[in-house]
Scaffold this motif. Structure first.
Motif, mmCIF file in Angstrom:
data_model
loop_
_atom_site.group_PDB
_atom_site.id
_atom_site.type_symbol
_atom_site.label_atom_id
_atom_site.label_comp_id
_atom_site.label_asym_id
_atom_site.label_seq_id
_atom_site.Cartn_x
_atom_site.Cartn_y
_atom_site.Cartn_z
ATOM 1 N N LYS A 270 1.257 -1.281 -0.155
ATOM 2 C CA LYS A 270 -0.154 -0.204 -0.202
ATOM 3 C C LYS A 270 0.955 1.620 -0.411
ATOM 4 N N ASN B 241 -12.894 -8.260 -9.522
ATOM 5 C CA ASN B 241 -13.035 -8.890 -8.367
ATOM 6 C C ASN B 241 -14.372 -7.767 -7.826
ATOM 7 N N GLN C 79 -14.024 -6.658 -4.162
ATOM 8 C CA GLN C 79 -14.386 -7.966 -2.902
ATOM 9 C C GLN C 79 -13.133 -8.368 -2.942
ATOM 10 N N ARG C 80 -12.763 -8.803 -1.656
ATOM 11 C CA ARG C 80 -11.658 -9.724 -1.023
ATOM 12 C C ARG C 80 -10.823 -10.425 -2.004
ATOM 13 N N ASP D 202 -8.256 -13.435 -1.653
ATOM 14 C CA ASP D 202 -7.492 -14.275 -1.159
ATOM 15 C C ASP D 202 -5.843 -13.490 -1.454
ATOM 16 N N ALA E 204 -2.954 -13.374 -4.229
ATOM 17 C CA ALA E 204 -2.972 -11.459 -4.868
ATOM 18 C C ALA E 204 -2.143 -11.750 -6.175
ATOM 19 N N THR F 153 -5.528 -7.031 -9.711
ATOM 20 C CA THR F 153 -7.274 -7.050 -10.124
ATOM 21 C C THR F 153 -7.006 -6.459 -11.277
#
Length: 200
Positions: free
Chosen positions: A124, A154, A157-158, A160, A164, A168
């Motif tokens: 992040k 996704n 949506q989270r 896993d 990852a 995304t």
């Protein structure tokens, strides 16, 4: 290759992964004899992947680092390696070159980004975006006409953590990729799509 940075952050420098020691920081197991992925599972046929075990996997990656085209790119911040992106001609990536789940939408000799990893403690902080941009730039410098990725769609949506690495849809849209096709591939229970960015 280049740097990117934002206010209050140290610039992130993305370079071709010719430095095996730096790449080992991202991919090596704690015990050298352990048969971890080493990001080879997407490069080898399933038979080769099963046969190559323990330190032989590390030696395969060491050899890849010595080639003219690096096996991917590494992100550095203040001289410390903080991230990895696997990027290569799709033709070199056996599971994608022969996949029945991820289509070939045309005959372009595209490159593929198949793995994104950021070291724990550095997430992040803009490193994933820098890795994608750096991988695209490396492919461009090497003459790729386009770059593909196969992230999960996704919708917020989270994802896993173990899955990852595929990225995304939103990550790649921010980097200028657009959805080019559906796939029948799934990661962590979430459908993957084919995204592409044309370079020339």
């Amino acid at each position: 290759m280049g740097s990117s940075g934002t206010e209050d952050t140290i610039a992130i420098d993305v370079q071709p992964a010719h430095d095996f020691v730096a790449l080992s920081t991202m991919l090596a197991p704690q015990k050298p004899e352990s048969s971890v992925c080493w990001c080879l599972s997407w490069r080898l046929s399933s038979q080769e992947n099963r046969q190559l075990t323990g330190v032989a996997r590390a030696e395969k990656v060491r050899a890849l680092c010595t080639r003219e085209i690096a096996p991917g790119v590494l992100a550095f911040r203040d001289g410390e390696v903080v991230g990895w992106a696997g990027v290569a001609p799709r033709s070199e990536l056996h599971p994608f070159a022969t996949s029945r789940k991820i289509p070939h939408i045309d005959d372009l000799p595209v490159w593929s980004i198949w793995c994104l990893r950021v070291r724990p403690g550095f997430r992040k902080q803009g490193i994933t975006s820098a890795l994608i941009d750096g991988a695209v730039e490396y492919a461009r410098v090497c003459g790729a006409p386009a770059v593909e990725s196969y992230p999960v769609d996704n919708g917020g949506q989270r994802v896993d953590l173990t899955m990852a690495f595929v990225g995304t849809r939103a990550m790649f849209e921010r980097a200028g990729f657009t959805k080019a096709a559906e796939t029948t591939s799934v990661a962590g229970g979430i459908p993957r799509i084919l995204m592409r960015r044309t370079l020339h």
